[in-house]
Enzyme design. Structure first.
Site, PDB file in Angstrom:
ATOM      1  N   SER A  55       0.850  -1.204   0.000  1.00 23.51           N
ATOM      2  CA  SER A  55       0.000   0.000   0.000  1.00 23.51           C
ATOM      3  C   SER A  55       0.878   1.243   0.000  1.00 23.51           C
ATOM      4  O   SER A  55       1.997   1.209   0.518  1.00 23.51           O
ATOM      5  CB  SER A  55      -0.872   0.004   1.262  1.00 23.51           C
TER       6      SER A  55
ATOM      7  N   TYR B 211      -1.261  -0.320  10.595  1.00 25.74           N
ATOM      8  CA  TYR B 211      -1.386  -0.685   9.174  1.00 25.74           C
ATOM      9  C   TYR B 211      -0.184  -0.136   8.404  1.00 25.74           C
ATOM     10  O   TYR B 211       0.463  -0.841   7.630  1.00 25.74           O
ATOM     11  CB  TYR B 211      -2.694  -0.114   8.630  1.00 25.74           C
TER      12      TYR B 211
END
Ligand code: NDP
Length: 284
Positions: free
Chosen positions: A149, A216
């Site tokens: 990501s 994350y």
């Protein structure tokens, strides 16, 4: 997207996709299956996995098989490896897609650990267990893809020493990435023991989402670094007879459950990047 490789794959080509009962993983399986490859759709919940499998079959895609896989469980990983070995002998493509985000601003070991266990340790453990199954004779080399990501961009890290060391892609080691992750987990434990929570959180991530996506971000920084470390390890072992290409990528901001379907891209558009890397990427 560069020069397209020749169509090297066939029905005998085997791809494994993690976290594929929905979202991007499901889209990746569908695109690979449409190419005629044999695809193993894995999911941690057998019911959800089988529902996804039936949905693909109803779309005429019968070259998909299902096997359970919880990437956070070593027992589950080893069971998959054994089944793959018995069923196919080997595999050509591994797509590490399974991932979770912790949307909780309350940062404790309990709330952050699942993201690290899934997005970092899960990817590492699955990859380690399946590397021996990657075939020696995959044209152009076997492929390992990690769906990472942009939240794993180093610009989000506040600690400039880590930014410097993690930027030096050619020298990153797995041990260093582990120590980075373990340092973060220790800080979470130490910080949450302090009154009022973890006051030094900006030591880790400087993100517009505050602490909610801190773990994350750290997990994606780590997994991108792990891909470099793995590449370095593989390059340092020439002559093993096996060629493995490893890549990480960001699918873009895709409307899936992980972001409450706020993403601006469709699953088909997002799946396109990992699928392109699996099929058309240039050899490393
Ligand atoms: P979804 O929430 O739709 O899908 C996540 C998938 O991962 C689900 O199948 C989920 O299974 C599975 N999963 C979670 N934990 C585990 C586990 N322990 N073992 C096996 N499977 C597990 O999100 P996306 O499809 O968007 O996410 C896929 C990947 O893409 C993730 O790695 C995410 O970080 C990455 N990504 C997504 C972006 C986006 O905009 N959507 C942007 C950048 C990266 P279950 O249904 O059982 O929970």
């Amino acid at each position: 997207m560069g020069k397209e490789a020749e169509r090297w794959w066939s029905k005998g080509t085997v791809a494994v996709v993690t976290g594929a009962n929905k979202g991007l993983g499901f889209g990746i399986v569908r695109q690979l299956a449409k190419e005629g490859i044999t695809v193993v759709l894995t999911a941690r919940d057998a019911t959800r996995g089988n529902v996804a499998l039936e949905s693909l079959k109803s779309q005429g895609l019968h070259n998909v098989n299902f096997h359970p896989l919880d990437v956070a469980s070593q027992e589950s990983i080893l069971a998959l490896a054994e089944w793959l070995h018995k069923t196919y002998g080997g595999i050509d493509i591994l797509i590490n897609n399974a991932g979770i985000a912790n949307p909780d601003n309350d940062v404790t070991l309990e709330t952050v650990k699942p993201a690290l266990d899934t997005n970092y340790f899960g990817v590492k453990n699955v990859t380690k267990a399946l590397i021996p199954l990657l075939r020696d004779d995959t044209p152009g080399g076997a492929r390992v893809i990690v769906v990472a990501s942009i939240m794993g961009q180093l610009k989000h890290l506040v600690n400039k020493d880590y930014v410097k060391t993690l930027s030096d892609r050619e020298h990153i080691t797995e041990d260093f990435v582990d120590s980075f992750v373990n340092h973060y987990l220790k800080d979470v434990v130490d910080g949450s023991e302090k009154e009022g929570g973890c006051p030094n959180w900006t030591d880790w991530v400087n993100s517009p989402f505050g602490r909610a996506l801190e773990s994350y971000s750290v997990s994606k920084v780590a997994v991108i670094a792990y891909v470099s470390a793995l590449h370095n390890t593989l390059v340092a072992q020439p002559g093993s007879g096996k060629k493995i290409n490893v890549f990480s990528c960001c699918p873009g901001f895709v409307a899936t459950d992980i972001n409450n379907n706020m993403g601006t891209k469709t699953v088909e558009e997002g799946a396109d990047t990992p699928v392109w890397l699996a099929l058309h990427s240039p050899e490393e």
